[in-house]
Every structure is written in C-alpha cells, then in structure tokens.
Enzyme design. Structure first.
Site: not given
Length: 336
Positions: A207-209, A31, A211
């Site tokens: 990576d929004h998972r 993501p 950060i």
C-alpha cells in the site's frame, strides 16, 4: 451475448461472491505497487528435503510455505511497519505486536485466506502442520470465522503450479502481501564458473499510502537474505517450548584423535554423539513425542592430513572446535 450462442447462467458460490466484492474494493481503494525480487533457496531446499528424509513417517513433511511463514515473521519483526494497518484518516499507523500470517487457499468455491495465529511462536513443524490443517478445512468448507480473522500479513503461493511472477492484491486491513511463484534453476557465475542455483521469485505488493518504494525494496532484500541462510531456521523435530530441565555438558576428546564428543541431557533426551576416524557420525534419539537431531563431520580445512577441524551441527547451525564450550552450550539452550 445471446446473439453468439447459448448463455446459461451459473450461480456463484457464496465464498466467491464475498471474495469478489472484497477484491474489487481492495483493488479500487488501495494504491498498489508491486516490487519484484528473487531469493537463492538452494541450501534451504536441500535442508528441507534432507529433514523430511530423516524424520519419521508419522511426522508432517516440511513445506517451502512453512519456511516462508517463519522467514516472513522475522522480516516483519525487523520491519514492523509491514505488520501494521493505516488509519482511515491517515493520522497513524496501527502496528501490531503479533504475527498472524494469512495463507491464500484455492477451493472449488473460491479463494479463502485463513491465518496461522502467533506464527512467530511456533516451530517449523507446527507451522507446516497447521497450514496443512487449515488448507484441508478450507477445501472441506469447515473453516470457522475465527480462522479467517486477525491476519497481519498474507502469503499467496502459486509455486506448486507455475509462473514467473504475479501481482497479488492486498487485504484491506493489511499494508502488504507476498506473492511467490515457481522456483527455477539458474546458472550463476561464482567468479570461476557457472553453477546451478535454485531461485524463488518473490513479488511484494504494498500500500503506497503506508509504504515507500525504498522500504519495500529493503524488506524484500532482507527476506531474501533470511531465506538464503539456513542458520535462520531450527529444523529439529522437537518443539522448543516443551523441553524439560536442562543439564548440559560438552566433553572433548583430543584433536589428534580426530574426535570430539558433545553430550546433551535433559528430561526428554540423553545421548552422546562421537565422531570417529571415519570422518562422520550421526545419531537420532527419540523418546515419546520428542526427538533431537545431532550430526558431526570431520573436515580437513587446511590441507594438512594430520589436522582436522570438527564441526557439530545442531538444528542446521555449524560449530567447530574453535568455539568454546560455553558458546556451544549457549546455542544449544536456544534450540531446545
């Protein structure tokens, strides 16, 4: 397509086949969010150009990429989560205590990303030389698998071509990638007038998972601050790790003479720099593969023509006569 005209098939090079599959997988499984900012590199670019002009012709030229690599290692040390991977079951981050910075290289066969190993332990000159070597090997298709493995963070720079921003795609084993577009001169109001400043566009895909947005914003602000302060970079042509045993001393002449003398000696260097009534002094001493740059300048800071504050520049860090001998010597020790 054949209804509209001829459609010959052209085989994709092996490198592009592999990179296409990796890019599709990374884009679909990670993501992505991209945070945009810019850094004022006016002084940094002036330092880079001045250093390249002063060094000998046989030395590799410092590129902006070399400064970016060094700045990124410092930012990653301050924000170690950006130098990590996330476990597939999302139970842990895997933080890495090494800094291998990938550099995206365009070739006729496709995009490849070799990396500079242990970039935090290398000088600017070493980083610039290794980056040029890796890019050359990439275009000649001479990279080894080891050159492509083990990266912890990647830089993709399109500044030499153009553009104002773009969204780089994260490598699957990393959590962030920095995109760099072309620097632009902008008018900036300093409270009195508009002055031209050189700004570098930065794009951080993360990576929004792993950060959050606030973390990404802080990271990019920190990186911009590093790039905006030349004190963060050591630009002497010698390498820190190869200096010999040190015998350091500072000798000062009377302030009224408008002069000061800083002497540095060790196995590789032996010289003294004096600034005289002319107001400036500079000396470069090179022996073998070692060299060290020392410049001085007298400046009237308080408007009194009979009182001068003298500054000594060592590796782009300024000292004046208010610094004690021990403070100056302690800093010189960190630069050799």
């Amino acid at each position: 397509f054949s209804k509209s005209g001829p459609v010959p098939k052209v085989a994709l090079p092996r490198i592009r086949q592999v990179s296409a599959k990796n890019l599709q997988r990374n884009w679909q499984t990670i993501p992505h969010v991209t945070h945009f900012d810019e850094a004022d590199i006016t002084e940094l670019e002036a330092l880079r150009k001045r250093t390249n002009q002063e060094q000998s012709e046989d030395k590799v030229k410092l590129t902006l990429l070399a400064f970016l690599v060094k700045a990124c290692t410092k930012a990653l040390q301050a924000y170690p989560r950006f130098n990590s991977s996330i476990e597939p079951d999302y139970q842990h981050w895997i933080e890495k205590d090494f800094y291998n910075i990938g550099i995206a290289v365009e070739t006729d066969a496709g995009l490849v990303v070799p990396n500079i190993k242990q970039a935090d332990q290398k000088s600017l000159s070493e980083v610039a030389s290794e980056a040029a070597s890796l890019a050359g090997q990439a275009r000649q298709r001479k990279l080894s698998p080891l050159d492509m493995q083990g990266s912890t963070f990647t830089i993709s720079s399109l500044g030499g071509i153009g553009g104002t921003s773009f969204t780089p795609i994260i490598n699957g084993h990393e959590v962030a990638i920095l995109g760099v577009a072309k620097a632009q001169i902008k008018p900036v109001y300093d409270g009195d007038r508009f002055v031209p400043r050189l700004y570098l566009p930065l794009a951080l895909s993360y990576d929004h998972r792993a950060i959050d947005g606030a973390e990404a914003a802080r990271f990019l602000v920190h990186l911009g601050g590093l790039l905006g302060d030349t004190d963060n970079f050591t630009v002497s042509a010698g390498t820190n790790a190869q200096a010999g045993n040190h015998s350091l001393s500072v000798t000062r002449l009377a302030t009224s003479d408008r002069r000061v003398s800083v002497q540095f000696t060790d196995d590789n260097f032996d010289f003294t720099s004096n600034s005289s009534d002319t107001g400036t002094a500079a000396i470069t001493e090179a022996q073998g593969d070692q060299s060290f740059y020392l410049t001085g300048a007298t400046t009237d800071l308080n408007g009194d023509p009979d009182t001068y504050d003298l500054h000594i520049e060592i590796a782009a860090t300024w000292f004046d006569v208010t610094n004690t001998d021990s403070e100056i010597l302690a800093h010189i020790e960190t630069q050799i």
